[in-house]
Design an enzyme around this catalytic site. Structure first.
Site, PDB file in Angstrom:
ATOM      1  N   GLY A 128       8.969  41.406  53.217  1.00  9.28           N
ATOM      2  CA  GLY A 128      10.305  40.986  52.769  1.00  9.28           C
ATOM      3  C   GLY A 128      11.076  40.296  53.879  1.00  9.28           C
ATOM      4  CB  THR A 130      11.785  34.261  52.071  1.00  7.39           C
ATOM      5  OG1 THR A 130      10.687  33.947  52.905  1.00  7.39           O
ATOM      6  CG2 THR A 130      12.496  32.992  51.653  1.00  7.39           C
ATOM      7  CB  THR A 136      13.048  27.552  56.460  1.00  3.62           C
ATOM      8  OG1 THR A 136      12.445  27.077  55.258  1.00  3.62           O
ATOM      9  CG2 THR A 136      12.046  27.468  57.562  1.00  3.62           C
ATOM     10  CD  GLU A 250       2.262  34.655  56.846  1.00  2.00           C
ATOM     11  OE1 GLU A 250       3.027  34.002  57.601  1.00  2.00           O
ATOM     12  OE2 GLU A 250       2.681  35.336  55.902  1.00  2.00           O
TER      13      GLU A 250
HETATM   14  C1  FAD Z   1       4.632  31.694  45.762  1.00  2.03           C
HETATM   15  C2  FAD Z   1       5.374  32.019  47.006  1.00  2.03           C
HETATM   16  C3  FAD Z   1       5.084  33.206  47.690  1.00  2.03           C
HETATM   17  C4  FAD Z   1       5.812  33.552  48.830  1.00  2.03           C
HETATM   18  N1  FAD Z   1       5.597  34.779  49.409  1.00  2.03           N
HETATM   19  C5  FAD Z   1       6.459  35.220  50.371  1.00  2.03           C
HETATM   20  C6  FAD Z   1       6.419  36.573  50.846  1.00  2.03           C
HETATM   21  O1  FAD Z   1       5.556  37.366  50.446  1.00  2.03           O
HETATM   22  N2  FAD Z   1       7.356  36.986  51.725  1.00  2.03           N
HETATM   23  C7  FAD Z   1       8.339  36.139  52.207  1.00  2.03           C
HETATM   24  O2  FAD Z   1       9.151  36.573  53.008  1.00  2.03           O
HETATM   25  N3  FAD Z   1       8.395  34.833  51.787  1.00  2.03           N
HETATM   26  C8  FAD Z   1       7.488  34.369  50.883  1.00  2.03           C
HETATM   27  N4  FAD Z   1       7.582  33.073  50.417  1.00  2.03           N
HETATM   28  C9  FAD Z   1       8.642  32.195  50.917  1.00  2.03           C
HETATM   29  C10 FAD Z   1       8.116  31.016  51.708  1.00  2.03           C
HETATM   30  O3  FAD Z   1       7.749  31.425  52.997  1.00  2.03           O
HETATM   31  C11 FAD Z   1       9.212  29.962  51.698  1.00  2.03           C
HETATM   32  O4  FAD Z   1       9.323  29.479  50.367  1.00  2.03           O
HETATM   33  C12 FAD Z   1       8.921  28.815  52.600  1.00  2.03           C
HETATM   34  O5  FAD Z   1       8.906  29.256  53.941  1.00  2.03           O
HETATM   35  C13 FAD Z   1       9.974  27.713  52.461  1.00  2.03           C
HETATM   36  O6  FAD Z   1      11.255  28.273  52.489  1.00  2.03           O
HETATM   37  P1  FAD Z   1      12.313  27.987  51.311  1.00  2.03           P
HETATM   38  O7  FAD Z   1      11.595  28.081  50.008  1.00  2.03           O
HETATM   39  O8  FAD Z   1      13.464  28.872  51.494  1.00  2.03           O
HETATM   40  O9  FAD Z   1      12.714  26.508  51.525  1.00  2.03           O
HETATM   41  P2  FAD Z   1      14.021  25.946  52.284  1.00  2.03           P
HETATM   42  O10 FAD Z   1      14.188  26.607  53.623  1.00  2.03           O
HETATM   43  O11 FAD Z   1      15.158  25.999  51.345  1.00  2.03           O
HETATM   44  O12 FAD Z   1      13.585  24.435  52.524  1.00  2.03           O
HETATM   45  C14 FAD Z   1      13.409  23.519  51.418  1.00  2.03           C
HETATM   46  C15 FAD Z   1      12.738  22.269  51.939  1.00  2.03           C
HETATM   47  O13 FAD Z   1      13.539  21.678  52.973  1.00  2.03           O
HETATM   48  C16 FAD Z   1      12.780  21.541  54.161  1.00  2.03           C
HETATM   49  N5  FAD Z   1      13.652  21.820  55.314  1.00  2.03           N
HETATM   50  C17 FAD Z   1      14.521  22.864  55.480  1.00  2.03           C
HETATM   51  N6  FAD Z   1      15.148  22.765  56.673  1.00  2.03           N
HETATM   52  C18 FAD Z   1      14.666  21.652  57.279  1.00  2.03           C
HETATM   53  C19 FAD Z   1      14.910  21.014  58.545  1.00  2.03           C
HETATM   54  N7  FAD Z   1      15.777  21.533  59.417  1.00  2.03           N
HETATM   55  N8  FAD Z   1      14.235  19.889  58.829  1.00  2.03           N
HETATM   56  C20 FAD Z   1      13.346  19.362  57.939  1.00  2.03           C
HETATM   57  N9  FAD Z   1      13.071  19.923  56.741  1.00  2.03           N
HETATM   58  C21 FAD Z   1      13.721  21.046  56.413  1.00  2.03           C
HETATM   59  C22 FAD Z   1      11.651  22.546  54.082  1.00  2.03           C
HETATM   60  O14 FAD Z   1      10.520  22.134  54.838  1.00  2.03           O
HETATM   61  C23 FAD Z   1      11.366  22.552  52.581  1.00  2.03           C
HETATM   62  O15 FAD Z   1      10.464  21.534  52.259  1.00  2.03           O
HETATM   63  C24 FAD Z   1       6.804  32.674  49.311  1.00  2.03           C
HETATM   64  C25 FAD Z   1       7.060  31.462  48.646  1.00  2.03           C
HETATM   65  C26 FAD Z   1       6.375  31.149  47.512  1.00  2.03           C
HETATM   66  C27 FAD Z   1       6.731  29.867  46.784  1.00  2.03           C
END
Ligand code: FAD
Length: 392
Positions: A128, A130, A136, A250
């Site tokens: 847990g 995100t 991110t 990972e």
């Molecule tokens: C199916 C699935 C399973 C997952 N499992 C887990 C889990 O078990 N535990 C957990 O903790 N998380 C989990 N995640 C979360 C996953 O790690 C995040 O979805 C991923 O890291 C991207 O974060 P976000 O979705 O919040 O995107 P955001 O941070 O909202 O970013 C959206 C887009 O903008 C881009 N972006 C953001 N900031 C910048 C910047 N400064 N410069 C350039 N580009 C930028 C990103 O690259 C991305 O393409 C899972 C996600 C999915 C979809």
């Protein structure tokens, strides 16, 4: 080239492990995964078989009941699962999430949990980190844990907490000190090992999220959940560093899964291109069909080299942050390119459920986004390897 020759093109001395993973996966053919995919159901039998065979305890040291294998061997296990058309995402976290406990937990915590995790009696598959608002930007997370006597009271929300419904324990990152009170910008976050069996219904609620592939992901809500103080891993406020230290494992293992996916797509496309006759000859006789398959193969082999380098550095105890990130990036791009090529090679049949391609295509799409998205890997390389100015 046969599917086995594609899988074994880069030689290693792990043939016995690879063979036994292949033998296990043979009991879980395409029909099994198609049915689960349709029902969005968890592959209980597959995970139980992998656990019983000891594969998910590969990285747990022998003194705690695991097999004490190397990262290279663990990566080979995950790669083979994917190359056989199965889906390790249902349980891959069981292999690496325990690393935080192993490296930073107390002796008592390790003795208490690791043997049970190694035997598969305790599932530590939920991670847990995100949250909906922070994304991110992990340092902005809002879930709080406030000390109250011998317990902490947790409030907040996580999103994309995969496998939470199929896990006994969760590694949770929560804020224990307000951001502005900390000496450094990374301090103030703490890792907890939450016993979800006790927490469900007492402040912990899990809601599944239906996604484009069968991934058992969820959102998790904490409402005045009481967690014992003994659930803290390592030092209070040091959690961000611990979580970061687990990310290389990972990334390497997920990169290996992508290599396995790419091998599966390439083998499938190669076989089909040799058999499918259109205009009186196999489609694979046309260079317009051959070249994309060859290009996908080259991309996969190049990515595979980086995965192996990252794994070798990891097991030598050397810094592998750059290599683990590059391996994950190259392998995720290679598997996605191979997936696209495989659909194109199959024409209309690439879209038919019974060929399994459209399912694997959906599954492998995830890896340029999670566990870390492409842009964040690129910015890591730009800033930490090339020394370019920080962008965030
Ligand atoms: C199916 C699935 C399973 C997952 N499992 C887990 C889990 O078990 N535990 C957990 O903790 N998380 C989990 N995640 C979360 C996953 O790690 C995040 O979805 C991923 O890291 C991207 O974060 P976000 O979705 O919040 O995107 P955001 O941070 O909202 O970013 C959206 C887009 O903008 C881009 N972006 C953001 N900031 C910048 C910047 N400064 N410069 C350039 N580009 C930028 C990103 O690259 C991305 O393409 C899972 C996600 C999915 C979809």
């Amino acid at each position: 080239m046969t599917a086995n020759a594609i899988r074994d093109a880069a030689h290693d001395d792990l043939a016995p492990i690879r063979e036994s993973v292949r033998a296990l996966c043979a009991d879980f053919p395409g029909e099994y995964w198609r049915r689960l995919d349709r029902e969005r159901a968890y592959p209980e039998e597959f995970v139980a078989a992998l656990t019983k065979a000891g594969f998910l305890a590969a990285l747990i040291p022998e003194e705690f009941g695991g097999s004490g294998l190397t990262m290279t061997a663990a990566a080979a296990i995950m790669e083979e699962i994917q190359a056989c058309g199965c889906n390790g995402a249902a349980c891959h976290a069981q292999m690496y999430t325990m690393g935080t406990l192993l490296r930073h937990g107390s002796v008592e915590q390790k003795k208490r949990y690791l043997p049970g995790i190694a035997r598969g009696e305790l599932r530590l598959q939920a991670f847990g980190v995100t949250e909906p608002t922070s994304g991110t930007d992990t340092l902005s997370l809002r879930t709080t844990a406030v000390r109250d006597g011998d317990t902490y009271i947790v409030n907040g929300q996580k999103i994309w907490t995969s496998r939470a419904e199929h896990s006994d324990l969760m590694l949770l990152l929560a804020r224990t000190a307000p951001r502005e009170q900390n000496a450094s910008r990374t301090a103030g976050l703490t890792v907890f090992l939450v016993d979800m069996r006790k927490a469900k219904g007492h402040g912990l609620t899990i809601r599944p999220i239906r996604t484009m592939m069968n991934h058992a992901t969820t959102e998790v809500f904490f409402e005045n959940l009481r967690v014992p103080a003994e659930a803290v891993i390592g030092g209070e406020g040091e959690g961000f560093r611990y979580i970061l230290s687990g990310m290389n494992a990972e990334r390497i293992l997920i990169a290996a899964e992508c290599i396995g996916d790419a091998k599966w797509f390439i083998a499938k496309a190669t076989a089909y291109a040799g058999e499918r006759v259109v205009f009186g000859r196999p489609i694979g006789q046309n260079q317009g069909v051959q070249f994309p398959i060859a290009r996908a193969y080259i991309g996969m082999r190049a990515a595979e080299l980086m995965v192996r380098e990252a794994a070798a550095l990891y097991e030598a105890g050397r810094d592998c942050g750059a290599e683990a990130n590059m391996a994950k990036h190259l392998a995720a791009e290679a598997s996605w390119a191979a997936a696209d090529m495989c659909v194109q090679t199959h024409g209309g049949f690439g879209f038919a459920e019974e060929f399994d391609i459209e399912r694997k295509f959906r599954e492998t799409r995830l890896y340029t986004v999670a566990p870390i998205s492409t842009n964040l890997v690129l910015s890591y390389i730009a800033e930490h390897v090339l020394g370019l100015p920080r962008s965030y």
